[in-house]
Design a protein around this motif. Structure first.
Motif, PDB file in Angstrom:
ATOM      1  N   SER A   1      33.310 -37.880  -9.916  1.00 34.50           N
ATOM      2  CA  SER A   1      32.204 -36.812  -9.964  1.00 34.50           C
ATOM      3  C   SER A   1      31.345 -37.157 -11.419  1.00 34.50           C
ATOM      4  O   SER A   1      30.083 -37.117 -11.437  1.00 34.50           O
ATOM      5  CB  SER A   1      32.932 -35.440 -10.263  1.00 34.50           C
ATOM      6  OG  SER A   1      33.548 -35.037  -9.091  1.00 34.50           O
ATOM      7  N   TYR A   2      31.994 -37.693 -12.271  1.00 32.00           N
ATOM      8  CA  TYR A   2      31.509 -37.955 -13.606  1.00 32.00           C
ATOM      9  C   TYR A   2      30.585 -39.226 -13.321  1.00 32.00           C
ATOM     10  O   TYR A   2      29.249 -39.150 -13.773  1.00 32.00           O
ATOM     11  CB  TYR A   2      32.623 -38.439 -14.456  1.00 32.00           C
ATOM     12  CG  TYR A   2      32.051 -39.338 -15.837  1.00 32.00           C
ATOM     13  CD1 TYR A   2      31.236 -38.532 -16.760  1.00 32.00           C
ATOM     14  CD2 TYR A   2      32.337 -40.645 -16.101  1.00 32.00           C
ATOM     15  CE1 TYR A   2      30.848 -39.266 -17.924  1.00 32.00           C
ATOM     16  CE2 TYR A   2      31.698 -41.330 -17.111  1.00 32.00           C
ATOM     17  CZ  TYR A   2      31.009 -40.573 -18.172  1.00 32.00           C
ATOM     18  OH  TYR A   2      30.307 -41.310 -18.983  1.00 32.00           O
TER      19      TYR A   2
ATOM     20  N   THR B   1      27.312 -38.133 -11.253  1.00 29.16           N
ATOM     21  CA  THR B   1      26.589 -37.281 -12.551  1.00 29.16           C
ATOM     22  C   THR B   1      25.744 -38.003 -13.407  1.00 29.16           C
ATOM     23  O   THR B   1      24.595 -38.024 -13.652  1.00 29.16           O
ATOM     24  CB  THR B   1      27.531 -36.408 -13.330  1.00 29.16           C
ATOM     25  OG1 THR B   1      28.158 -35.443 -12.622  1.00 29.16           O
ATOM     26  CG2 THR B   1      26.634 -35.601 -14.335  1.00 29.16           C
TER      27      THR B   1
ATOM     28  N   ALA C   1      30.408 -32.825 -15.629  1.00 30.43           N
ATOM     29  CA  ALA C   1      29.860 -32.847 -14.010  1.00 30.43           C
ATOM     30  C   ALA C   1      29.664 -31.502 -13.651  1.00 30.43           C
ATOM     31  O   ALA C   1      28.760 -30.973 -12.929  1.00 30.43           O
ATOM     32  CB  ALA C   1      30.980 -33.488 -13.227  1.00 30.43           C
TER      33      ALA C   1
ATOM     34  N   TYR D   1      26.307 -29.853 -14.799  1.00 27.93           N
ATOM     35  CA  TYR D   1      25.141 -30.590 -14.070  1.00 27.93           C
ATOM     36  C   TYR D   1      25.092 -29.949 -12.504  1.00 27.93           C
ATOM     37  O   TYR D   1      24.279 -29.706 -12.021  1.00 27.93           O
ATOM     38  CB  TYR D   1      25.255 -32.079 -13.974  1.00 27.93           C
ATOM     39  CG  TYR D   1      24.238 -32.936 -13.329  1.00 27.93           C
ATOM     40  CD1 TYR D   1      22.910 -32.840 -14.131  1.00 27.93           C
ATOM     41  CD2 TYR D   1      24.082 -33.397 -12.206  1.00 27.93           C
ATOM     42  CE1 TYR D   1      21.827 -33.564 -13.717  1.00 27.93           C
ATOM     43  CE2 TYR D   1      22.859 -33.943 -11.609  1.00 27.93           C
ATOM     44  CZ  TYR D   1      21.902 -34.059 -12.306  1.00 27.93           C
ATOM     45  OH  TYR D   1      20.856 -34.841 -11.866  1.00 27.93           O
ATOM     46  N   ASP D   2      26.468 -29.910 -12.072  1.00 26.33           N
ATOM     47  CA  ASP D   2      26.460 -29.340 -10.565  1.00 26.33           C
ATOM     48  C   ASP D   2      25.917 -27.828 -10.635  1.00 26.33           C
ATOM     49  O   ASP D   2      25.693 -27.273  -9.508  1.00 26.33           O
ATOM     50  CB  ASP D   2      27.753 -29.277 -10.151  1.00 26.33           C
ATOM     51  CG  ASP D   2      28.235 -30.881  -9.823  1.00 26.33           C
ATOM     52  OD1 ASP D   2      27.400 -31.810  -9.662  1.00 26.33           O
ATOM     53  OD2 ASP D   2      29.655 -31.041  -9.720  1.00 26.33           O
TER      54      ASP D   2
END
Length: 278
Positions: free
Chosen positions: A130-131, A134, A211, A214-215
């Motif tokens: 996920s990182y 991102t 993450a 941002y999500d």
């Protein structure tokens, strides 16, 4: 990640065009009439000059063109010419980008460790993935970049570029705010300890927090002033330039700054501010 060694050889495609020969018969005489081919239209000198100029302007024999196309692919997500430049598909190039952020070999993660938040469990591998996504997406949000100049050498060229890139302070603030929402204001006392495993865990928590920020619609923090730096492009036997082994990494590093930025972190994130347990 090695763009140079990953360059794929161009496949030559043979285009086979079938021609159907039509016989036109005159009804009155029963004889086949010959088709008269139209006279070829000669291209004007001006048109030829224009085509040559356009080709030169877009040719990778100019390192500045190669650098602009490469930055368009990394920052602007315009990958229409990335295969022409690097000989890898846009999908393969995306994996190369992600790999740079997936590599966190210094992290000493306890076996079986996971993060529990929002009613879900996240393994270390999931957090790193996920990182990585991102960070690639945030770099793709950069819109202010340009080539300034280039210096050619025998084997390649140094290209100077200017980029208003990611704000390190903004990324840190975004991660910190989300982490403190879950761990409380004293969460960061665990950072920078002599315990490598604890530091690794806190790093993963920070990755997850960034993450999550941002999500949930968080703005990518961009510095207010551009940073100028150089990246290297190699030259092949045909005289065309392409990114060297470390060009992508150097571009990411150069486009990361601790300079001032417009603070939109608190305004854009809609993550709950209620303290929760990890």
């Amino acid at each position: 990640m090695n763009i140079k060694t990953s360059r794929l050889k161009k496949a030559s495609l043979a285009l086979l065009t079938g021609f159907t020969v039509l016989s036109l018969t005159a009804c009155s005489q029963g004889k086949a009439e010959e088709q008269v081919s139209p006279a070829p239209v000669e291209e004007t000198k001006e048109a030829k000059t224009t085509k040559a100029e356009v080709t030169a302007e877009n040719s990778f024999s100019d390192p500045e063109v190669a650098a602009q196309i490469f930055m368009d692919s990394v920052f602007g997500n315009k990958t229409s010419r990335i295969k022409e430049l690097t000989h890898v598909t846009p999908e393969q190039f995306k994996e190369m980008q992600l790999d740079l952020f997936r590599e966190n070999g210094s992290l000493q993660i306890p076996e079986g460790w996971y993060l529990e938040a929002d009613g879900s469990r996240y393994a270390a591998s999931e957090i790193l993935e996920s990182y990585a996504k991102t960070m690639v997406s945030m770099y793709g949000d950069i819109t202010d970049y340009k080539v300034i100049s280039s210096e050619k050498m025998d084997a390649g060229a140094e290209v100077k570029v200017s980029v208003r890139g990611l704000a390190g302070k903004g990324l840190g603030q975004a991660s910190r705010e989300v982490t403190e929402q879950y761990l409380g204001p004293d969460a960061y006392k665990y950072n920078g300890t002599d315990n490598k495993k604890l530091n690794s865990i806190m790093q993963l928590v920070n990755f997850w927090s960034l993450a999550s920020y941002y999500d949930h619609g968080g703005e990518t923090p961009i510095v207010t002033e551009p940073v100028t730096f150089s990246v290297y492009f190699e030259k092949d036997k045909h005289g065309e330039y392409f990114p060297a082994e470390d060009t992508l990494k150097d571009l990411y590093k150069g486009a990361y700054s601790e300079g001032d930025y417009q603070d939109q972190i608190s305004e854009k994130s809609d993550i709950t501010t209620e303290k929760q347990d990890l």
